[in-house]
Motif scaffolding. Structure first.
Motif, mmCIF file in Angstrom:
data_model
loop_
_atom_site.group_PDB
_atom_site.id
_atom_site.type_symbol
_atom_site.label_atom_id
_atom_site.label_comp_id
_atom_site.label_asym_id
_atom_site.label_seq_id
_atom_site.Cartn_x
_atom_site.Cartn_y
_atom_site.Cartn_z
ATOM 1 N N ASP A 93 0.815 -1.208 0.000
ATOM 2 C CA ASP A 93 0.000 0.000 0.000
ATOM 3 C C ASP A 93 0.850 1.260 0.000
ATOM 4 O OD1 ASP A 93 -2.786 -1.110 2.145
ATOM 5 O OD2 ASP A 93 -2.031 -1.792 0.204
ATOM 6 N N MET A 94 0.350 2.283 -0.673
ATOM 7 C CA MET A 94 0.947 3.618 -0.619
ATOM 8 C C MET A 94 -0.160 4.600 -0.262
ATOM 9 S SD MET A 94 3.416 3.541 -3.990
ATOM 10 C CE MET A 94 4.656 4.683 -3.344
ATOM 11 N N GLY A 95 0.223 5.727 0.321
ATOM 12 C CA GLY A 95 -0.818 6.659 0.710
ATOM 13 C C GLY A 95 -0.304 8.042 1.021
ATOM 14 N N TRP A 96 -1.262 8.918 1.247
ATOM 15 C CA TRP A 96 -0.980 10.297 1.638
ATOM 16 C C TRP A 96 -1.710 10.606 2.948
ATOM 17 C CZ3 TRP A 96 2.529 13.327 -0.745
ATOM 18 C CH2 TRP A 96 2.940 12.947 -2.033
ATOM 19 N N TYR A 97 -1.002 11.295 3.817
ATOM 20 C CA TYR A 97 -1.559 11.757 5.080
ATOM 21 C C TYR A 97 -1.252 13.243 5.179
ATOM 22 C CZ TYR A 97 -1.978 6.847 6.422
ATOM 23 O OH TYR A 97 -2.333 5.521 6.470
ATOM 24 N N SER A 100 -1.460 -2.029 -4.179
ATOM 25 C CA SER A 100 -0.637 -2.349 -5.341
ATOM 26 C C SER A 100 -1.490 -2.686 -6.552
ATOM 27 C CB SER A 100 0.306 -3.511 -5.017
ATOM 28 O OG SER A 100 -0.442 -4.646 -4.604
ATOM 29 N N GLY A 101 -2.702 -3.148 -6.313
ATOM 30 C CA GLY A 101 -3.613 -3.471 -7.410
ATOM 31 C C GLY A 101 -4.455 -2.310 -7.889
ATOM 32 N N GLY A 102 -4.337 -1.162 -7.195
ATOM 33 C CA GLY A 102 -5.032 0.031 -7.640
ATOM 34 C C GLY A 102 -6.317 0.365 -6.902
ATOM 35 N N SER A 103 -6.673 -0.408 -5.890
ATOM 36 C CA SER A 103 -7.861 -0.075 -5.107
ATOM 37 C C SER A 103 -7.577 1.141 -4.243
ATOM 38 C CB SER A 103 -8.266 -1.259 -4.228
ATOM 39 O OG SER A 103 -8.640 -2.351 -5.024
ATOM 40 N N THR A 104 -8.538 2.047 -4.170
ATOM 41 C CA THR A 104 -8.317 3.311 -3.475
ATOM 42 C C THR A 104 -9.279 3.507 -2.311
ATOM 43 O OG1 THR A 104 -9.781 4.454 -5.020
ATOM 44 C CG2 THR A 104 -7.428 4.435 -5.544
#
Length: 123
Positions: free
Chosen positions: A33-37, A53-57
């Protein structure tokens, strides 16, 4: 050594747009997972958006319909397109990534944070 480097912050008028980027570098086997805080002065850090990684947001309710998170797996980069910015979006924005890398012979998974990039929205 793995690190995250953010760019794209700045000063913008209310209603305007900004695009944040965050690139992961180092000897990387893979990124989950990647994200913004974000963290505003006097407030706790809060989730803005995440992407698997699969593109689910996933988005915070406060940014749904205005912000879009995306990633380029080939470039180990995550983006945050921010439209219709409001003064309440003013904060330090931090990139986060769950990264698999080798330490010697061992594959380890660690959570990494970027150094932060300031977004200021003037009303």
């Amino acid at each position: 050594q793995v690190q995250l480097v953010e760019s794209g912050g700045g000063l913008v008028q209310a209603g305007g747009s900004l695009r944040l980027s965050c690139a992961a570098s180092g000897v990387i086997f893979g990124i989950n997972d990647m994200g913004w805080y974000r963290q505003a002065p006097g407030k706790q850090r809060e989730l803005v958006a995440t992407i698997t990684s699969g593109g689910s947001t996933n988005y915070a309710d406060s940014v749904k319909g205005r912000f879009t998170i995306s990633r380029d797996n080939a470039k180990n980069t995550v983006y945050l397109q921010m439209n219709s910015l409001k003064s309440e979006d003013t904060a330090e924005y931090y990139c986060n990534a769950n990264i698999r890398s080798y330490r010697g012979d061992y594959l380890v998974t660690n959570n990494y944070w970027g150094q932060g990039t300031q977004v200021t929205v003037s009303s």
